[in-house]
Design a protein around this motif. Structure first.
Motif, PDB file in Angstrom:
ATOM      1  N   ASP A  18       0.817  -1.138   0.029  1.00  0.00           N
ATOM      2  CA  ASP A  18       0.031   0.106   0.027  1.00  0.00           C
ATOM      3  C   ASP A  18       1.257   1.050   0.109  1.00  0.00           C
ATOM      4  N   THR A  19       0.362   2.390  -0.026  1.00  0.00           N
ATOM      5  CA  THR A  19       1.231   3.460  -0.420  1.00  0.00           C
ATOM      6  C   THR A  19       1.705   3.827   0.836  1.00  0.00           C
ATOM      7  N   LYS A  20       1.293   3.665   2.243  1.00  0.00           N
ATOM      8  CA  LYS A  20       1.918   4.042   3.363  1.00  0.00           C
ATOM      9  C   LYS A  20       2.902   3.252   3.908  1.00  0.00           C
ATOM     10  N   HIS A  21       2.930   1.840   3.811  1.00  0.00           N
ATOM     11  CA  HIS A  21       4.033   0.980   3.742  1.00  0.00           C
ATOM     12  C   HIS A  21       4.519   0.220   2.599  1.00  0.00           C
ATOM     13  N   LEU A  22       5.628   0.734   2.045  1.00  0.00           N
ATOM     14  CA  LEU A  22       6.499   0.119   1.117  1.00  0.00           C
ATOM     15  C   LEU A  22       7.309  -0.801   1.655  1.00  0.00           C
ATOM     16  N   ARG A  23       7.591  -2.058   0.595  1.00  0.00           N
ATOM     17  CA  ARG A  23       8.591  -2.904   0.848  1.00  0.00           C
ATOM     18  C   ARG A  23       9.426  -2.990  -0.585  1.00  0.00           C
ATOM     19  N   VAL A  24      10.624  -2.687  -0.564  1.00  0.00           N
ATOM     20  CA  VAL A  24      11.411  -2.541  -1.726  1.00  0.00           C
ATOM     21  C   VAL A  24      12.605  -3.303  -1.562  1.00  0.00           C
ATOM     22  N   LYS A  25      12.924  -3.909  -2.939  1.00  0.00           N
ATOM     23  CA  LYS A  25      14.034  -4.453  -3.225  1.00  0.00           C
ATOM     24  C   LYS A  25      15.246  -3.444  -3.484  1.00  0.00           C
ATOM     25  N   LEU A  26      16.099  -3.513  -2.797  1.00  0.00           N
ATOM     26  CA  LEU A  26      17.469  -2.603  -3.274  1.00  0.00           C
ATOM     27  C   LEU A  26      18.576  -3.446  -3.385  1.00  0.00           C
ATOM     28  N   VAL A  27      19.330  -2.992  -4.550  1.00  0.00           N
ATOM     29  CA  VAL A  27      20.665  -3.766  -4.683  1.00  0.00           C
ATOM     30  C   VAL A  27      21.729  -2.702  -4.612  1.00  0.00           C
ATOM     31  N   LEU A  28      22.926  -3.273  -4.333  1.00  0.00           N
ATOM     32  CA  LEU A  28      24.140  -2.366  -4.400  1.00  0.00           C
ATOM     33  C   LEU A  28      25.136  -3.022  -5.305  1.00  0.00           C
ATOM     34  N   LEU A  29      25.549  -2.036  -6.366  1.00  0.00           N
ATOM     35  CA  LEU A  29      26.352  -2.397  -7.558  1.00  0.00           C
ATOM     36  C   LEU A  29      27.607  -1.575  -7.252  1.00  0.00           C
ATOM     37  N   GLY A  30      28.894  -2.212  -7.749  1.00  0.00           N
ATOM     38  CA  GLY A  30      30.173  -1.435  -7.739  1.00  0.00           C
ATOM     39  C   GLY A  30      31.090  -2.223  -7.642  1.00  0.00           C
ATOM     40  N   ASP A  31      32.154  -1.789  -7.967  1.00  0.00           N
ATOM     41  CA  ASP A  31      33.636  -2.690  -8.019  1.00  0.00           C
ATOM     42  C   ASP A  31      33.763  -3.231  -6.599  1.00  0.00           C
ATOM     43  N   SER A  32      34.394  -4.446  -6.739  1.00  0.00           N
ATOM     44  CA  SER A  32      34.886  -5.138  -5.573  1.00  0.00           C
ATOM     45  C   SER A  32      35.682  -4.235  -4.435  1.00  0.00           C
ATOM     46  N   GLY A  33      35.268  -3.926  -3.239  1.00  0.00           N
ATOM     47  CA  GLY A  33      36.258  -3.166  -2.473  1.00  0.00           C
ATOM     48  C   GLY A  33      35.780  -1.737  -2.165  1.00  0.00           C
ATOM     49  N   VAL A  34      34.755  -1.342  -2.784  1.00  0.00           N
ATOM     50  CA  VAL A  34      34.460  -0.290  -2.805  1.00  0.00           C
ATOM     51  C   VAL A  34      33.778   0.535  -1.375  1.00  0.00           C
ATOM     52  N   GLY A  35      33.317  -0.813  -0.976  1.00  0.00           N
ATOM     53  CA  GLY A  35      32.673  -0.563   0.343  1.00  0.00           C
ATOM     54  C   GLY A  35      31.230  -0.844   0.569  1.00  0.00           C
ATOM     55  N   LYS A  36      30.811  -1.758  -0.255  1.00  0.00           N
ATOM     56  CA  LYS A  36      29.003  -1.927  -0.397  1.00  0.00           C
ATOM     57  C   LYS A  36      28.775  -2.511   0.773  1.00  0.00           C
ATOM     58  N   SER A  37      29.301  -3.800   1.182  1.00  0.00           N
ATOM     59  CA  SER A  37      28.793  -4.400   2.526  1.00  0.00           C
ATOM     60  C   SER A  37      29.116  -3.733   3.735  1.00  0.00           C
ATOM     61  N   CYS A  38      29.943  -2.800   3.645  1.00  0.00           N
ATOM     62  CA  CYS A  38      30.217  -1.798   4.940  1.00  0.00           C
ATOM     63  C   CYS A  38      29.184  -0.916   4.941  1.00  0.00           C
ATOM     64  N   ILE A  39      28.561  -0.417   3.766  1.00  0.00           N
ATOM     65  CA  ILE A  39      27.311   0.527   3.768  1.00  0.00           C
ATOM     66  C   ILE A  39      26.226  -0.033   4.455  1.00  0.00           C
ATOM     67  N   VAL A  40      26.082  -1.514   3.931  1.00  0.00           N
ATOM     68  CA  VAL A  40      24.987  -2.008   4.273  1.00  0.00           C
ATOM     69  C   VAL A  40      24.931  -2.375   5.911  1.00  0.00           C
ATOM     70  N   LEU A  41      25.993  -2.556   6.416  1.00  0.00           N
ATOM     71  CA  LEU A  41      26.185  -3.016   7.772  1.00  0.00           C
ATOM     72  C   LEU A  41      26.059  -1.914   8.558  1.00  0.00           C
ATOM     73  N   ARG A  42      26.740  -0.874   8.027  1.00  0.00           N
ATOM     74  CA  ARG A  42      26.324   0.544   8.711  1.00  0.00           C
ATOM     75  C   ARG A  42      24.934   1.014   8.930  1.00  0.00           C
ATOM     76  N   PHE A  43      24.268   0.909   7.613  1.00  0.00           N
ATOM     77  CA  PHE A  43      22.808   1.145   7.751  1.00  0.00           C
ATOM     78  C   PHE A  43      21.965   0.251   8.680  1.00  0.00           C
ATOM     79  N   VAL A  44      22.326  -1.081   8.410  1.00  0.00           N
ATOM     80  CA  VAL A  44      21.424  -2.020   9.125  1.00  0.00           C
ATOM     81  C   VAL A  44      21.708  -2.419  10.651  1.00  0.00           C
ATOM     82  N   ARG A  45      22.949  -2.378  10.895  1.00  0.00           N
ATOM     83  CA  ARG A  45      23.457  -2.629  12.375  1.00  0.00           C
ATOM     84  C   ARG A  45      23.932  -1.611  12.782  1.00  0.00           C
ATOM     85  N   GLY A  46      24.348  -0.326  12.378  1.00  0.00           N
ATOM     86  CA  GLY A  46      25.105   0.531  13.045  1.00  0.00           C
ATOM     87  C   GLY A  46      26.689   0.269  13.234  1.00  0.00           C
TER      88      GLY A  46
END
Ligand code: GDP
Ligand code: MG
Length: 178
Positions: A6-34
């Motif tokens: 519904d418009t109030k509560h969205l569920r969305v698939k988000l992907v990260l792309l980019g070279d290996s080593g740029v910090g994608k996994s660290c960005i996710v862990l920072r966002f999700v786990r702080g």
């Protein structure tokens, strides 16, 4: 299919792309786990994490985040990965020109093959390493603007602009009719 219920509560698939080593996994862990773990030399094995954020209008967005475990090396696997995604975060390391060029490759790939209307963000990660920067803010911003992408520089290490990145994506997601 954007995964919204519904418009109030969205569920969305988000992907990260980019070279290996740029910090994608660290960005996710920072966002999700702080958290930021400086000892993780290569990708952290997290492949799927979710995090819900609330916006000021009390709507919520649940991000289902697809992180790669090194498959970014295999470009042929990418379509499996971004299929059905409503948002994509293309990451480069602002100390690496090469990773910025690779980011532009991913942007083109997404423009050609991803869902129409996908929300695209370009992120220059490792902003804490400003003294080692090789990609200028102006150059990256101009590129992002010419491709209608949200742009920010961020640091998974210091947490700078990480929550803001996901909030901005949440605001840009298309909403159905109220
Ligand atoms: P991925 O391959 O894109 O998933 O990259 P990782 O998240 O595994 O990070 C690669 C390396 O960059 C690791 O050694 C991290 O500690 C380091 N790193 C990630 N984000 C930052 C950041 O914002 N600043 C700094 N200085 N190092 C970072
Ligand atoms: Mg990784």
């Amino acid at each position: 299919e954007n995964g919204s219920q519904d418009t109030k509560h969205l569920r969305v698939k988000l992907v990260l792309l980019g070279d290996s080593g740029v910090g994608k996994s660290c960005i996710v862990l920072r966002f999700v786990r702080g958290q930021f773990d400086p000892s993780s030399k290569v990708t952290v094995g997290a492949s799927f994490l979710s995090q819900t954020i609330a916006l000021q209008d009390s709507s919520t967005v649940k991000f289902e985040i697809w992180d790669t475990a090194g498959q970014e090396r295999y470009a042929s696997l990418a379509p499996l990965y971004y299929r059905g995604a409503s948002a994509a975060v293309v990451v480069y390391d602002l100390t690496s020109k090469e990773s910025f060029q690779k980011a532009q490759y991913w942007v083109k790939e997404l423009q050609k093959h991803a869902n129409a209307g996908i929300v695209l963000a370009l992120v220059g990660n490792k902003a804490d390493l400003d003294n080692l920067r090789t990609v200028s803010t102006d150059e990256a911003r101009a590129y992002a603007e010419s491709n209608s992408m949200f742009f920010t520089e961020a640091s998974a290490k210091t947490a700078g602009n990480i929550n803001e990145l996901f909030e901005e994506i949440a605001k840009r997601l298309p909403r159905g009719q109220p």
